[in-house]
Design an enzyme around this catalytic site. Structure first.
Site, PDB file in Angstrom:
ATOM      1  N   SER A  61      -3.551 -11.380  31.955  1.00  0.00           N
ATOM      2  CA  SER A  61      -4.826 -11.713  32.601  1.00  0.00           C
ATOM      3  C   SER A  61      -5.804 -10.542  32.577  1.00  0.00           C
ATOM      4  O   SER A  61      -5.418  -9.383  32.460  1.00  0.00           O
ATOM      5  CB  SER A  61      -4.586 -12.133  34.051  1.00  0.00           C
ATOM      6  OG  SER A  61      -3.627 -13.157  34.114  1.00  0.00           O
TER       7      SER A  61
HETATM    8  N1  SAH Z   1       0.694 -12.843  34.892  1.00  0.00           N
HETATM    9  C1  SAH Z   1       0.802 -12.662  33.464  1.00  0.00           C
HETATM   10  C2  SAH Z   1      -0.059 -13.611  32.675  1.00  0.00           C
HETATM   11  C3  SAH Z   1       0.229 -15.038  32.985  1.00  0.00           C
HETATM   12  S1  SAH Z   1      -0.051 -16.170  31.665  1.00  0.00           S
HETATM   13  C4  SAH Z   1       0.541 -11.230  33.067  1.00  0.00           C
HETATM   14  O1  SAH Z   1       0.178 -10.411  33.916  1.00  0.00           O
HETATM   15  O2  SAH Z   1       0.730 -10.910  31.882  1.00  0.00           O
HETATM   16  C5  SAH Z   1       0.774 -17.541  32.420  1.00  0.00           C
HETATM   17  C6  SAH Z   1       2.275 -17.497  32.266  1.00  0.00           C
HETATM   18  O3  SAH Z   1       2.788 -18.587  33.024  1.00  0.00           O
HETATM   19  C7  SAH Z   1       2.746 -17.727  30.829  1.00  0.00           C
HETATM   20  O4  SAH Z   1       3.592 -16.693  30.445  1.00  0.00           O
HETATM   21  C8  SAH Z   1       3.480 -19.076  30.897  1.00  0.00           C
HETATM   22  O5  SAH Z   1       4.589 -19.157  30.018  1.00  0.00           O
HETATM   23  C9  SAH Z   1       3.909 -19.108  32.339  1.00  0.00           C
HETATM   24  N2  SAH Z   1       4.200 -20.434  32.900  1.00  0.00           N
HETATM   25  C10 SAH Z   1       3.539 -21.601  32.725  1.00  0.00           C
HETATM   26  N3  SAH Z   1       4.104 -22.582  33.456  1.00  0.00           N
HETATM   27  C11 SAH Z   1       5.155 -22.012  34.134  1.00  0.00           C
HETATM   28  C12 SAH Z   1       6.129 -22.505  35.050  1.00  0.00           C
HETATM   29  N4  SAH Z   1       6.162 -23.770  35.449  1.00  0.00           N
HETATM   30  N5  SAH Z   1       7.045 -21.642  35.526  1.00  0.00           N
HETATM   31  C13 SAH Z   1       7.045 -20.334  35.151  1.00  0.00           C
HETATM   32  N6  SAH Z   1       6.147 -19.816  34.276  1.00  0.00           N
HETATM   33  C14 SAH Z   1       5.215 -20.638  33.773  1.00  0.00           C
END
Ligand code: SAH
Length: 214
Positions: A61
Site C-alpha cells: 500500500s
Molecule cells: N498490507 C499489504 C498490502 C495488502 S494487498 C502490504 O503492506 O504490503 C492485500 C492483500 O490481501 C493481498 O496480499 C491479498 O492476497 C490479501 N487478501 C485478499 N483477501 C484475503 C483474505 N480473505 N484473507 C487474507 N488475505 C487476503
C-alpha cells in the site's frame, strides 16, 4: 553522511506531515525500512509515496494510506492487533511499531513466506504470520484492540471481524467494489455497541473470501 535511504525516508515524512497529525505514526513510518519489503528492482522507489507491485497481482500500500489507517486505529503500546492481508508485511510492520503484538493473515502462502523474510530483514519480532482466510479473523487470538483490513470488503465488513473487536476496539477497512471508502468501526467500551463512520475514498485490491492459495 546520511544514506540515500535515510534521506528518502525523511523526504517521505515531510510529504505525509500535512495529512498526518500523529507524531508516533510518522515516527513508525520513518523507522520501518520500506526497502526491506520490496524487490531489489523496486528499492530505488521504496520511499516514493506510491503503491508498488509485490507479485500475485497484489501491491504494497501507499505510505500515506498506511499512515492514515494507523492514525485512525489510535494504537497504544499495549494493544493486540489483527491485520488482514499481509501482502509484503510492510503495513503489519508499521502497526507492530505502535502496538504490543500483530497477528497478520494472508491467503497466498507464497506472499506470507516472503513477508516473513521481509519482517526478519527489517528486525521486526512482534508479528505472527498466519496463512488462511482473514475474513474469518482469528478466533483463537481474539478479541483484538484494533483490526486493520488491507483489502476491500464487499458488500460489507465481514461480521466475524467485527465480532472479534474488544470493548473500546477500533477497526478500519476499505469497503466497496468499484468505488471504495474507508470505514472506521468502533465498539463502545461500556455498551458494546458498534458505530460505523464512512471516510475518504480509497483504492485497494479485493478481499477474497474462501480458502488459501499456494
Ligand atoms: N498490507 C499489504 C498490502 C495488502 S494487498 C502490504 O503492506 O504490503 C492485500 C492483500 O490481501 C493481498 O496480499 C491479498 O492476497 C490479501 N487478501 C485478499 N483477501 C484475503 C483474505 N480473505 N484473507 C487474507 N488475505 C487476503
Amino acid at each position: 553522511m546520511l544514506s540515500d535511504m535515510t534521506r528518502g525516508a525523511d523526504r517521505l515524512i515531510e510529504e505525509l506531515r500535512p495529512a498526518i497529525a500523529d507524531e508516533r505514526v510518522l515516527d513508525a513510518i520513518r523507522t520501518v525500512p520500506r526497502e526491506a519489503f520490496v524487490s531489489l528492482a523496486l528499492r530505488p522507489r521504496a520511499y516514493a509515496n506510491v503503491a508498488l507491485p509485490i507479485g500475485h497481482q497484489q501491491t504494497i500500500s501507499q505510505p500515506l494510506v498506511v499512515a492514515r489507517m494507523a492514525e485512525l486505529l489510535r494504537l497504544r503500546p499495549g494493544d493486540r492487533v489483527l491485520d488482514v492481508g499481509t501482502g509484503s508485511g510492510y503495513h503489519a510492520a508499521v502497526l507492530a511499531r505502535l502496538a504490543a503484538h500483530v497477528w497478520t493473515v494472508e491467503r497466498h502462502r507464497a506472499l506470507s513466506e516472503k513477508a516473513a523474510a521481509h519482517l526478519r530483514r527489517a528486525g521486526v519480532e512482534n508479528v505472527t504470520l498466519v496463512v488462511g482466510d482473514g475474513s474469518r479473523g482469528l478466533p483463537d487470538a481474539a478479541p483484538f484492540d484494533a483490526i486493520n483490513v488491507a483489502a476491500a470488503a464487499w458488500p460489507e465488513i465481514p461480521p466475524a471481524l467485527e465480532r472479534q473487536l474488544a470493548p473500546g476496539g477500533r477497526l478500519v477497512a476499505p469497503v466497496g467494489a468499484s468505488g471504495q471508502q474507508l470505514v472506521l468501526v468502533e465498539r463502545d467500551a461500556a455498551s458494546g455497541e458498534l458505530t460505523r463512520v464512512e471516510l475518504e475514498p480509497v483504492r485497494f485490491v479485493p478481499l477474497i473470501e474462501g480458502g488459501e492459495e499456494p
